[in-house]
Design a protein around this motif. Structure first.
Motif, PDB file in Angstrom:
ATOM      1  N   GLY A   1       0.801  -1.212   0.000  1.00  0.00           N
ATOM      2  CA  GLY A   1       0.000   0.000   0.000  1.00  0.00           C
ATOM      3  C   GLY A   1       0.836   1.266   0.000  1.00  0.00           C
ATOM      4  O   GLY A   1       0.316   2.356  -0.189  1.00  0.00           O
TER       5      GLY A   1
ATOM      6  N   ARG B   1      -4.609   5.696   6.064  1.00  0.00           N
ATOM      7  CA  ARG B   1      -5.055   5.595   4.672  1.00  0.00           C
ATOM      8  C   ARG B   1      -5.698   4.252   4.335  1.00  0.00           C
ATOM      9  O   ARG B   1      -6.779   4.224   3.726  1.00  0.00           O
ATOM     10  CB  ARG B   1      -3.874   5.889   3.742  1.00  0.00           C
ATOM     11  CG  ARG B   1      -4.231   5.991   2.277  1.00  0.00           C
ATOM     12  CD  ARG B   1      -3.030   6.488   1.474  1.00  0.00           C
ATOM     13  NE  ARG B   1      -1.880   5.617   1.611  1.00  0.00           N
ATOM     14  CZ  ARG B   1      -0.682   5.866   1.092  1.00  0.00           C
ATOM     15  NH1 ARG B   1      -0.490   6.972   0.402  1.00  0.00           N
ATOM     16  NH2 ARG B   1       0.320   5.017   1.244  1.00  0.00           N
TER      17      ARG B   1
ATOM     18  N   SER C   1     -14.046   5.301   0.815  1.00  0.00           N
ATOM     19  CA  SER C   1     -13.306   4.046   0.703  1.00  0.00           C
ATOM     20  C   SER C   1     -11.816   4.353   0.771  1.00  0.00           C
ATOM     21  O   SER C   1     -11.402   5.516   0.728  1.00  0.00           O
ATOM     22  CB  SER C   1     -13.642   3.368  -0.625  1.00  0.00           C
ATOM     23  OG  SER C   1     -13.107   4.124  -1.705  1.00  0.00           O
TER      24      SER C   1
ATOM     25  N   ARG D   1      -9.708   4.146  -1.520  1.00  0.00           N
ATOM     26  CA  ARG D   1      -9.263   4.887  -2.714  1.00  0.00           C
ATOM     27  C   ARG D   1      -9.544   6.381  -2.563  1.00  0.00           C
ATOM     28  O   ARG D   1      -8.766   7.205  -3.041  1.00  0.00           O
ATOM     29  CB  ARG D   1      -9.922   4.339  -3.972  1.00  0.00           C
ATOM     30  CG  ARG D   1     -11.418   4.484  -4.042  1.00  0.00           C
ATOM     31  CD  ARG D   1     -11.997   3.737  -5.251  1.00  0.00           C
ATOM     32  NE  ARG D   1     -13.455   3.764  -5.258  1.00  0.00           N
ATOM     33  CZ  ARG D   1     -14.167   4.738  -5.800  1.00  0.00           C
ATOM     34  NH1 ARG D   1     -13.553   5.752  -6.395  1.00  0.00           N
ATOM     35  NH2 ARG D   1     -15.484   4.708  -5.774  1.00  0.00           N
ATOM     36  N   HIS D   2     -10.653   6.751  -1.890  1.00  0.00           N
ATOM     37  CA  HIS D   2     -10.890   8.164  -1.606  1.00  0.00           C
ATOM     38  C   HIS D   2      -9.801   8.697  -0.672  1.00  0.00           C
ATOM     39  O   HIS D   2      -9.298   9.806  -0.843  1.00  0.00           O
ATOM     40  CB  HIS D   2     -12.260   8.364  -0.951  1.00  0.00           C
ATOM     41  CG  HIS D   2     -13.419   8.033  -1.828  1.00  0.00           C
ATOM     42  ND1 HIS D   2     -14.385   7.119  -1.471  1.00  0.00           N
ATOM     43  CD2 HIS D   2     -13.759   8.477  -3.062  1.00  0.00           C
ATOM     44  CE1 HIS D   2     -15.284   7.038  -2.435  1.00  0.00           C
ATOM     45  NE2 HIS D   2     -14.922   7.841  -3.416  1.00  0.00           N
TER      46      HIS D   2
ATOM     47  N   SER E   1      -6.764   7.528  -0.330  1.00  0.00           N
ATOM     48  CA  SER E   1      -5.503   7.627  -1.066  1.00  0.00           C
ATOM     49  C   SER E   1      -5.463   8.896  -1.907  1.00  0.00           C
ATOM     50  O   SER E   1      -4.434   9.576  -1.974  1.00  0.00           O
ATOM     51  CB  SER E   1      -5.318   6.398  -1.966  1.00  0.00           C
ATOM     52  OG  SER E   1      -5.107   5.237  -1.199  1.00  0.00           O
ATOM     53  N   LEU E   2      -6.577   9.214  -2.538  1.00  0.00           N
ATOM     54  CA  LEU E   2      -6.639  10.434  -3.341  1.00  0.00           C
ATOM     55  C   LEU E   2      -6.356  11.665  -2.490  1.00  0.00           C
ATOM     56  O   LEU E   2      -5.544  12.517  -2.855  1.00  0.00           O
ATOM     57  CB  LEU E   2      -8.022  10.552  -3.989  1.00  0.00           C
ATOM     58  CG  LEU E   2      -8.315  11.854  -4.743  1.00  0.00           C
ATOM     59  CD1 LEU E   2      -7.388  11.998  -5.940  1.00  0.00           C
ATOM     60  CD2 LEU E   2      -9.775  11.904  -5.175  1.00  0.00           C
TER      61      LEU E   2
ATOM     62  N   ASN F   1      -2.573  11.394  -0.840  1.00  0.00           N
ATOM     63  CA  ASN F   1      -1.516  11.547  -1.842  1.00  0.00           C
ATOM     64  C   ASN F   1      -1.479  12.968  -2.401  1.00  0.00           C
ATOM     65  O   ASN F   1      -0.402  13.545  -2.594  1.00  0.00           O
ATOM     66  CB  ASN F   1      -1.725  10.552  -2.983  1.00  0.00           C
ATOM     67  CG  ASN F   1      -1.612   9.112  -2.529  1.00  0.00           C
ATOM     68  OD1 ASN F   1      -1.203   8.835  -1.410  1.00  0.00           O
ATOM     69  ND2 ASN F   1      -1.987   8.184  -3.389  1.00  0.00           N
TER      70      ASN F   1
END
Length: 250
Positions: A99, A130, A224, A226-227, A229-230, A233
């Motif tokens: 990850g 995250r 989620s 992925r949200h 991570s967005l 990041n």
């Protein structure tokens, strides 16, 4: 009393030792409660790893309490083993590097050089949350940018209100660093700097709509990984851009 030479050196080996001790406590072993309490206290004081601990570690201060809890979860050993292994998976994945991305290392190096106790500690908390706590990760992503902007403004003796929102703080910091779009005439540069400002505004919007910082009405929208991570990041990239520009101009 626990001596360091009784324990392995690396965090992942210590986490593995804790998992083994708890598995023994939940089955037929004779675990060492002293080591469990020592490792639990060490991980609980670690801002980077605390949020990745299994909930049952945070709840149970000693193995006697934990063993009683596992007996209520299942009368059989195998389900208890699976429960413990599943609880430790997020921490083990994180410690093994699953990850993580090369970009995480770049951001970590930049923010650690800038402020290891303030800004960098917020970044490590965002990374830790995250994969397992998207709500919290989105909240911390915004906190990271707010912290960076305030630290830069402080070092440049620029006053601000503590009630300023993130877009305002970013706008002030960008202007101080000559990063505001209206400070440049070249269209490609203006477009890049405008994009950075839009990203910051987007993180604020994502946090308000999806994070755990506000109560939600109606059917909740759960973020989620992925949200998360967005948000994390993006915040890391923008924070690094600000920090590197600030240090270069100093």
């Amino acid at each position: 009393m626990i001596y360091e030479d009784e324990l392995p050196e690396s965090p992942i080996e210590r986490a593995t030792m804790m998992e083994s001790i708890m598995t023994a406590a939940a089955t037929d072993g004779s675990p060492d409660n002293r080591i469990y309490e020592y490792l639990r206290r060490e991980f609980m004081l670690n801002d980077e790893l605390k949020d990745l601990l299994p909930p049952f570690v945070r709840t149970h201060r000693n193995l006697s309490s934990f063993r009683s809890w596992t007996q209520k979860q299942s009368p059989h050993w195998q389900p208890r083993r699976e429960l413990i292994a599943s609880g430790f998976t997020p921490m083990m994945d994180y410690l093994e590097g699953k990850g993580r991305t090369p970009g995480d290392i770049v951001v970590s190096d930049a923010l650690e050089t800038f402020d290891i106790e303030g800004v960098h500690s917020v970044w490590t908390k965002a990374l830790a949350r995250r994969p397992s706590d998207p709500d919290g990760a989105i909240t911390v992503a915004r906190t990271l940018l707010e912290t960076v902007c305030k630290r830069i403004l402080d070092e440049r003796d620029i006053s601000y209100m503590n009630t300023e929102d993130l877009p305002k703080l970013y706008s002030m910091a960008a202007k101080a660093l000559n990063l505001a779009p209206n400070q440049h005439s070249e269209e490609p540069i203006k477009a890049i700097l405008g994009g950075a400002m839009n990203l910051v505004n987007g993180i604020g919007t994502l946090r308000n709509r999806l994070s755990d910082s506000h109560g939600r009405g109606g059917k909740p929208v759960r973020p989620s990984p992925r949200h998360a991570s967005l948000a994390v990041n993006t915040a890391g990239v923008v924070a690094t851009f600000l920090v590197e520009t600030h240090l270069e101009k100093k």
